[in-house]
Design an enzyme around this catalytic site. Sequence first.
Site, PDB file in Angstrom:
ATOM      1  N   TRP A 127       0.858  -1.177   0.000  1.00 16.77           N
ATOM      2  CA  TRP A 127       0.000   0.000   0.000  1.00 16.77           C
ATOM      3  C   TRP A 127       0.899   1.234   0.000  1.00 16.77           C
ATOM      4  O   TRP A 127       1.760   1.372   0.871  1.00 16.77           O
ATOM      5  CB  TRP A 127      -0.886  -0.030   1.244  1.00 16.77           C
ATOM      6  CG  TRP A 127      -1.837   1.102   1.390  1.00 16.77           C
ATOM      7  CD1 TRP A 127      -2.645   1.639   0.426  1.00 16.77           C
ATOM      8  CD2 TRP A 127      -2.092   1.841   2.591  1.00 16.77           C
ATOM      9  NE1 TRP A 127      -3.401   2.659   0.957  1.00 16.77           N
ATOM     10  CE2 TRP A 127      -3.075   2.799   2.278  1.00 16.77           C
ATOM     11  CE3 TRP A 127      -1.593   1.770   3.894  1.00 16.77           C
ATOM     12  CZ2 TRP A 127      -3.571   3.697   3.224  1.00 16.77           C
ATOM     13  CZ3 TRP A 127      -2.086   2.653   4.831  1.00 16.77           C
ATOM     14  CH2 TRP A 127      -3.057   3.603   4.500  1.00 16.77           C
ATOM     15  N   ASP A 208      -0.821  -5.663   9.022  1.00 17.39           N
ATOM     16  CA  ASP A 208      -1.856  -4.703   8.632  1.00 17.39           C
ATOM     17  C   ASP A 208      -3.062  -5.517   8.169  1.00 17.39           C
ATOM     18  O   ASP A 208      -3.027  -6.159   7.119  1.00 17.39           O
ATOM     19  CB  ASP A 208      -1.345  -3.789   7.515  1.00 17.39           C
ATOM     20  CG  ASP A 208      -2.302  -2.638   7.216  1.00 17.39           C
ATOM     21  OD1 ASP A 208      -3.419  -2.626   7.778  1.00 17.39           O
ATOM     22  OD2 ASP A 208      -1.948  -1.757   6.409  1.00 17.39           O
ATOM     23  N   ALA A 210      -6.611  -4.952   7.134  1.00 14.43           N
ATOM     24  CA  ALA A 210      -7.602  -3.936   6.760  1.00 14.43           C
ATOM     25  C   ALA A 210      -8.847  -4.520   6.112  1.00 14.43           C
ATOM     26  O   ALA A 210      -9.823  -3.793   5.923  1.00 14.43           O
ATOM     27  CB  ALA A 210      -6.968  -2.914   5.808  1.00 14.43           C
ATOM     28  N   LYS A 243     -13.662  -0.987   5.852  1.00 10.26           N
ATOM     29  CA  LYS A 243     -14.200  -1.814   4.775  1.00 10.26           C
ATOM     30  C   LYS A 243     -15.269  -2.771   5.277  1.00 10.26           C
ATOM     31  O   LYS A 243     -16.377  -2.816   4.753  1.00 10.26           O
ATOM     32  CB  LYS A 243     -13.078  -2.601   4.085  1.00 10.26           C
ATOM     33  CG  LYS A 243     -12.323  -1.813   3.023  1.00 10.26           C
ATOM     34  CD  LYS A 243     -11.403  -0.777   3.604  1.00 10.26           C
ATOM     35  CE  LYS A 243     -10.596  -0.070   2.518  1.00 10.26           C
ATOM     36  NZ  LYS A 243      -9.714   0.962   3.095  1.00 10.26           N
TER      37      LYS A 243
END
Length: 394
Positions: A127, A208, A210, A243
């Site tokens: 990212w 991470d 997400a 999300k």
Amino acid sequence: MFENLQAQPADKILALMQAFRDDPRADKIDLGVGVYRNAEGITPIMRAIKSAEHRLWQEQTSKAYVGLAGDPAFADAMIRLVLNNAVPRENIAAAATPGGTGAVRQAFEMIRLANPDVRIFVSDPTWPNHLSILKFMGVETVAYRYFDSQSGGVDFDGMMADLGALRKGDVVLLHGCCHNPTGANMNLVEWQAVIDLLNDKGAVPMIDLAYQGFGDGLEADAKPTRMVASQVPECLIATSCSKNFGIYRERTGMLMAVSRNADATALNQATLAYLNRQDYSFPPDHGARLVSMILNDSALRADWTSELEEMRKTMLGLREQLAGELQRLSGSDRFGFIAQHRGMFSRLGIDPEKVEKLRADHGIYMIGDSRINIAGLNRETVPILAQAIVDVGA
């Protein structure tokens, strides 16, 4: 004084969003920005969120500060969702943050506090904001190979070779599931090999996470993170509710620090509170309150889980449709990996010149590295994208 400021490089995703808005074509397609959209192109408010908001409006009696680490009920609910007893609760410190990005930033800050000379190993690609934040903070980064552009899968041999350069005290940033930007994930055997290497080298993992629930389901998507947390002495986990709860603008995230024992947890908890105080004091509560209400109410949780599964299966269906359409039009299975990827994103392996041609000639917007947001498609636009990809000779 401010005349001495230097212009900063534009964020490519934000610049792409603006270019899309400025494009007058009615049939343009936005595959750049990383938000979930339904078939009508809307990012919906999930049913359980609406119900929780209505209940909160009726019940809440104060908007006073909650605490530097946020509401403890939110921490407990998120720890259960992510780790589900993989680690004893007393070994986990946690603090609410402004979104997953806030959790990532606080993780980097905590790492730098612990080791100012740290090296953070980051997947190539990752990212973009990971690298942007680390550069801004002046933290040394080391890239490790991750994506095989020929197969569309993970270059695991290259990854392990590059991680062989780890030293004790280094940190390895890993994507818990639904790798952004590639969509290519390691299998559990490969995850175990990475865990063994981290322990052998004395390196610390940072995960991470997400997109839990967007790949293979809530439990399957959390499995690698649980494996890591249960087998290493310490790790950091940055989580996002943007999300899977659809509350992007509420900026709801959490940073968890897993440690060896309760004494280490106490120090980590105090450090997380200190970092929150320095950066933004008290974290946002509205989104966190909604999430903890949903996760602690059986009816709301069941409705949320059902709608999340609908979203996940929609994205899987679009992946399969796009891979099939490309195979039909091109007579090649070159893009078959799209159906194997998970999450919102896939990197198509199209060179930047053809990505630009897709934008200029067909009004199809994607990141220059050919990352597309699968959730930006619907069943009607998939054939249009597939035909355009074939037309530009990708």
